[in-house]
Scaffold this motif. Structure first.
Motif, PDB file in Angstrom:
ATOM      1  N   HIS A   1       0.872  -1.098  -0.010  1.00 60.27           N
ATOM      2  CA  HIS A   1      -0.042   0.078  -0.070  1.00 60.27           C
ATOM      3  C   HIS A   1       0.906   1.257   0.033  1.00 60.27           C
ATOM      4  CE1 HIS A   1      -3.765  -1.820   1.675  1.00 60.27           C
ATOM      5  NE2 HIS A   1      -3.569  -2.581   0.562  1.00 60.27           N
ATOM      6  N   HIS A   2       1.855   1.371   0.567  1.00 60.12           N
ATOM      7  CA  HIS A   2       2.891   2.300   0.977  1.00 60.12           C
ATOM      8  C   HIS A   2       3.470   2.396  -0.444  1.00 60.12           C
ATOM      9  CE1 HIS A   2       5.483   5.510   2.310  1.00 60.12           C
ATOM     10  NE2 HIS A   2       6.594   4.433   2.130  1.00 60.12           N
ATOM     11  N   TRP A   3       3.998   1.504  -1.023  1.00 49.52           N
ATOM     12  CA  TRP A   3       4.939   1.748  -2.208  1.00 49.52           C
ATOM     13  C   TRP A   3       3.754   2.306  -3.261  1.00 49.52           C
ATOM     14  CZ3 TRP A   3       8.107  -3.414  -2.399  1.00 49.52           C
ATOM     15  CH2 TRP A   3       9.193  -3.523  -1.479  1.00 49.52           C
ATOM     16  N   ASP A   4       2.730   1.692  -3.256  1.00 49.36           N
ATOM     17  CA  ASP A   4       1.590   2.285  -4.430  1.00 49.36           C
ATOM     18  C   ASP A   4       1.374   3.745  -4.128  1.00 49.36           C
ATOM     19  OD1 ASP A   4      -0.618   2.723  -6.174  1.00 49.36           O
ATOM     20  OD2 ASP A   4      -1.957   1.504  -4.931  1.00 49.36           O
ATOM     21  N   ALA A   5       1.318   4.159  -2.701  1.00 47.11           N
ATOM     22  CA  ALA A   5       1.154   5.420  -2.325  1.00 47.11           C
ATOM     23  C   ALA A   5       2.096   6.523  -2.814  1.00 47.11           C
ATOM     24  CB  ALA A   5       0.911   5.765  -1.000  1.00 47.11           C
ATOM     25  N   ILE A   6       3.452   5.947  -2.853  1.00 49.75           N
ATOM     26  CA  ILE A   6       4.512   6.894  -3.183  1.00 49.75           C
ATOM     27  C   ILE A   6       4.755   6.608  -4.498  1.00 49.75           C
ATOM     28  CG2 ILE A   6       5.521   6.862  -0.669  1.00 49.75           C
ATOM     29  CD1 ILE A   6       7.701   5.061  -1.651  1.00 49.75           C
ATOM     30  N   GLY A   7       4.340   5.845  -5.252  1.00 44.83           N
ATOM     31  CA  GLY A   7       4.478   5.552  -6.930  1.00 44.83           C
ATOM     32  C   GLY A   7       5.424   4.762  -7.152  1.00 44.83           C
TER      33      GLY A   7
END
Length: 272
Positions: free
Chosen positions: A32-38
């Motif tokens: 989820h975090h990696w998705d949020a930061i692109g």
């Protein structure tokens, strides 16, 4: 897992975030975090809006993990993954240099630990020949092993080993020179009748305590205990009396008097 196998496992839409996380060995929260930061964005979504990761997405996750293992920050990893192929080597070469520096620092730490272990085991990091050359012909290399056998389990030995691990031959030579000067001054004072408790005798006692403190912290009470041993132990007594007859007993007396002047009763002093 090959792309075909991944597609088979994922089905036509790809892997859910839970399945992708399990496959890569990371947490759902991480994805989820990696998705949020692109950094790693899933290629698809379910009809309900849930993330779906394709084979290429999962491959990117694994590449992120490889670069993270190398110590690259996440923002640097994103730049590296999205850079043109021609630009890949520059950040990797920089990271390689940093890794080599880290290896060098770690190796220095390993060497320091090895020296500490050796110092704790053998007592002094000098060959027998070096010991005699530095401390003189009266020095016996077996004394270091004897000290380890006698005091190896004490806090003072651990402190001594830590300090000895950082000493080079020139450090030991300086210590030996200082001790030789001190012993000559002690012998001269005893020979000329300097009285225990006098200012001169107390100063010599403090110099002697400082010579012990090179190896471990030596309190006045501990110094008194050592003075007793110098006079009572045949080996210590012989060493000091060879410098000047009666020196072992006189050294004990000036140590006791110096401690008494500073509020320590020699008769009740303990190794504290």
């Amino acid at each position: 897992m090959t792309d075909i196998a991944m597609n088979d496992a994922a089905g036509p839409g790809g892997l859910t975030v839970g399945a992708a996380a399990s496959h890569a060995g990371v947490t759902v929260r991480t994805l989820h975090h990696w998705d949020a930061i692109g950094l790693v964005r899933p290629s698809g979504r379910t009809d309900g809006g849930y993330r779906l990761y394709s084979a290429a997405d999962v491959a990117r996750i694994h590449r992120v993990l490889i670069y993270r293992e190398l110590g690259l920050p996440l923002d640097g990893i994103g730049e590296l993954l999205d850079a043109p192929t021609a630009d890949l080597t520059a950040p990797l070469r920089q990271q390689r240099t940093q890794l080599l520096d880290r290896i060098s620092r770690l190796q220095a730490m390993v060497d320091a630990v090895d020296r500490l272990i050796e110092a704790a085991n053998v007592g002094i990091l000098l060959s027998a020949e070096e010991q005699v050359a530095i401390f003189g012909q009266r020095w016996k290399p077996s004394w270091a092993a004897g000290a380890r056998d006698r005091w190896g389990g004490t806090a003072q030995w651990a402190q001594y080993a830590e300090r000895a691990a950082g000493m080079a031959p020139e450090d030991w030579q300086r210590i030996a020179d200082d001790i030789a000067t001190l012993e000559n001054d002690l012998a001269a004072a005893e020979r000329t009748g300097v009285e225990p408790g006098s200012a001169e005798a107390n100063a010599l006692a403090e110099r002697h305590r400082a010579s012990i403190a090179v190896y471990f912290d030596c309190t006045l009470s501990m110094h008194v205990c050592l003075g007793r041993k110098y006079a009572a132990d045949p080996g210590f007594a012989a060493y000091y009396d060879a410098i000047e007859p009666g020196l072992a007993g006189w050294l004990r007396d000036i140590i006791d008097a110096n401690a008494r002047d500073q509020g320590i009763d020699p008769d009740s002093a303990t190794w504290t």
